[in-house]
Design an enzyme around this catalytic site. Structure first.
Site, PDB file in Angstrom:
ATOM      1  N   HIS A   1       0.840  -1.194   0.000  1.00 17.00           N
ATOM      2  CA  HIS A   1       0.000   0.000   0.000  1.00 17.00           C
ATOM      3  C   HIS A   1       0.880   1.250   0.000  1.00 17.00           C
ATOM      4  O   HIS A   1       1.516   1.570   1.000  1.00 17.00           O
ATOM      5  CB  HIS A   1      -0.911  -0.058   1.244  1.00 17.00           C
TER       6      HIS A   1
ATOM      7  N   HIS B   1       3.480   0.801   3.340  1.00 18.81           N
ATOM      8  CA  HIS B   1       3.358  -0.312   4.281  1.00 18.81           C
ATOM      9  C   HIS B   1       2.730  -1.496   3.569  1.00 18.81           C
ATOM     10  O   HIS B   1       2.271  -1.380   2.424  1.00 18.81           O
ATOM     11  CB  HIS B   1       2.525   0.103   5.505  1.00 18.81           C
TER      12      HIS B   1
ATOM     13  N   ASP C   1      -0.206  -4.411   4.054  1.00 15.51           N
ATOM     14  CA  ASP C   1      -1.355  -4.815   4.858  1.00 15.51           C
ATOM     15  C   ASP C   1      -1.468  -6.325   4.818  1.00 15.51           C
ATOM     16  O   ASP C   1      -1.604  -6.924   3.745  1.00 15.51           O
ATOM     17  CB  ASP C   1      -2.627  -4.152   4.298  1.00 15.51           C
TER      18      ASP C   1
ATOM     19  N   LYS D   1      30.380   9.077 -18.309  1.00 12.60           N
ATOM     20  CA  LYS D   1      30.961   9.385 -16.999  1.00 12.60           C
ATOM     21  C   LYS D   1      30.205  10.581 -16.424  1.00 12.60           C
ATOM     22  O   LYS D   1      30.080  11.604 -17.066  1.00 12.60           O
ATOM     23  CB  LYS D   1      32.446   9.705 -17.135  1.00 12.60           C
TER      24      LYS D   1
ATOM     25  N   ASP E   1      29.598  13.545 -13.721  1.00 11.44           N
ATOM     26  CA  ASP E   1      30.413  14.436 -12.906  1.00 11.44           C
ATOM     27  C   ASP E   1      29.608  14.868 -11.689  1.00 11.44           C
ATOM     28  O   ASP E   1      28.891  15.855 -11.725  1.00 11.44           O
ATOM     29  CB  ASP E   1      30.765  15.662 -13.772  1.00 11.44           C
TER      30      ASP E   1
ATOM     31  N   GLU F   1      31.653  14.685 -19.021  1.00 15.22           N
ATOM     32  CA  GLU F   1      33.050  14.581 -18.610  1.00 15.22           C
ATOM     33  C   GLU F   1      33.832  13.546 -19.416  1.00 15.22           C
ATOM     34  O   GLU F   1      35.035  13.672 -19.592  1.00 15.22           O
ATOM     35  CB  GLU F   1      33.086  14.217 -17.117  1.00 15.22           C
TER      36      GLU F   1
HETATM   37 MN    MN Z   1      -3.169   0.175   4.255  1.00 20.80          MN
END
Ligand code: MN
Length: 490
Positions: free
Chosen positions: A51, A57, A59, A198, A200, A343
């Site tokens: 969620h 989190h 559930d 590359k 920088d 670079e």
């Molecule tokens: Mn939830």
């Protein structure tokens, strides 16, 4: 008592789901309402929903007596019995919720995306008001878990069985990034190299676990709070456990990484200052390697395999990207890098392992301009209104005998701001001693300092006398230690 299948249990959920219903407006959210379940299935079901609410989190819901008994688990279901995770007991949900995936409108309760992370059936082993032990038979999760109450709604979830993946290892920390050796030319084209731009900026490894990330600099400093833009990448990775390698860059108005710009973000520690500078100098994390994934090191795997696994993560967001690599001779990449004002390029052997802290030459950097980090050993006064303040720098590098070798005088590339910074940084380091080997720097008018400050310079070439031709200041390197500064190639 759990309702048995087929029996009427029309009244069961209404009261239990009162809290669930009270928090939602079913005319606005597509989440299921608190209708009566049709039929209880014989096998009890469980679901884990990822969620992406204000706080990410997971559930965790168990079917019981016609409802889904639910916990919100901020770090996800622990794969290893060694680590328990907090599980906050929340209101029962209707069983229809087990199939819910989609977006809860912003501003509504739990607004954000919901995905089904795992689902399956379970067998209860023990069930009391304070302890719930179950055997899970999911697509991802297999094995015995216990949830136990610690205080109020705070419970813990603990895996009782050994890890599902017996080879799973704990994520390491403090990995020193692998380094590239400086080369003046592209490697001989022999189909054994991959090429990247590359960048920088500031090298940083990202440690991501349970949607949270930690950023560590080259010198193993925790720089997480300094770059809030990247934190959302952790959430985007969901439950993936990874260690990434990359470079934090600040793009200028032409979309080129500017080392001068990112300097404004490097030294910041106060939250207010960081928030303010974020708006002026936004940064992007360029991810180019994957060192660890879900309990396994990838560092012994070849570069191509690591890049393939990295590509699968599809890391692309507002403040992070996965720039491509290219096989072949590297010329087109080099030309593109020069054209774009970058670079240079980095060549990486396709079969190379990741060597933490190593600079073995299986990674090579080929720069479009000569660049060199140097230690400031003294300064000369400016003219006019800058009299009494630094106007030019006396710089050097350490040779293998730890002597500070004089590399020249640098008088260009400064903004008023950098000159003010130099003044602030250098004056407290004042010293009577000429720090350069054999007193090589001009003593006349020189204000010597203890060699502590590292900065980066661009120049045309090394002269025969070992000094830089036409050097200019590019920026401070607060991330580098003076003692690490050696002459690169050339
Ligand atoms: Mn939830």
């Amino acid at each position: 008592m759990r309702g048995s299948s087929g029996a009427g249990h029309s009244k069961v959920p209404s009261k239990k789901l009162a809290e669930y219903e009270a928090k939602r407006d079913f005319t606005k959210t597509s989440e299921p309402g608190a209708r009566v379940p049709k039929k209880a299935s014989r096998a009890l079901r469980f679901v884990v929903q990822e969620h992406h609410a204000r706080r990410l989190h997971w559930d965790f819901r168990l079917e019981k007596d016609g409802v889904g008994v639910s916990w919100a688990v901020p770090k996800g279901i622990p794969p290893d019995p060694k680590v328990n995770h907090l599980a906050v007991h929340v209101e029962d949900h209707p069983l229809e919720y087990f199939k819910f995936a989609g977006d809860i409108p912003k501003g509504e309760y739990g607004g954000g995306q919901v995905m089904i992370w795992d689902e399956g059936t379970y067998e209860p082993v023990k069930w009391s008001d304070r302890e719930v032990m179950i055997d899970l038979h999911g697509k991802r999760l297999q094995g015995r878990y216990v949830l136990f109450q610690t205080r109020g709604n705070d419970w813990m979830i603990h895996r009782m069985d050994p890890p599902q993946d017996p080879d799973r290892q704990a994520m390491p920390s403090g990995i020193t990034p692998m380094l590239a050796r400086l080369s003046t030319t592209l490697p001989k084209p022999d189909d054994s190299w991959g090429f990247e731009f590359k960048w920088d900026g500031i090298r940083a490894l990202a440690y991501v676990d349970g949607g949270r990330m930690r950023l560590q600099s080259r010198s193993l400093e925790d720089v997480t709070p300094r770059y809030p833009e990247i934190h959302a990448m952790g959430r985007a990775l969901g439950s993936a456990e990874v260690i990434l390698d990359g470079e934090i860059v600040a793009l200028d108005e032409k979309g080129r990484p500017s080392f001068e710009e990112i300097q404004q973000r490097m030294g910041l520690t106060s939250e207010n200052e960081i928030r303010r500078k974020m708006k002026v100098v936004p940064i992007t994390y360029m991810v180019f390697d994957l060192l660890w994934q879900d309990g396994h090191s990838l560092m012994q795997k070849p570069y191509t395999e690591r890049r393939a696994a990295l590509a699968k993560l599809k890391l692309s967001g507002a403040s992070w990207q996965t720039p491509p690599f290219e096989k072949g001779g590297g010329q087109s990449m080099q030309e593109a890098s020069a054209k774009a004002g970058l670079e240079g390029v980095v060549a990486k052997r396709l079969d190379s392992k990741y060597e933490p802290g190593g600079r073995s030459g299986v990674w090579q950097k080929i720069k479009n301009h000569n660049r060199q980090e140097l230690v400031i050993g003294g300064w000369l006064e400016g003219e006019g209104k800058r009299r009494g303040y630094p106007g030019a720098l006396l710089v050097g590098y350490y040779d293998k005998d730890r002597n500070l070798v004089y590399a020249g005088k640098v008088g260009t590339g400064f903004t008023d701001r950098t000159l003010d910074d130099l003044n602030q940084k250098l004056k407290p380091l004042a010293s009577d001693k000429n720090p350069f080997q054999a007193g090589a720097a001009p003593a006349r008018g020189a204000h010597f300092v203890k060699p502590k400050i590292v900065a980066e310079f661009e120049f045309v070439e090394w002269t025969r006398g070992g000094q830089m031709r036409a050097p200019s200041f590019k920026g401070f390197r607060n991330d580098k230690q003076a003692k690490e500064v050696v002459r690169e190639g050339g």
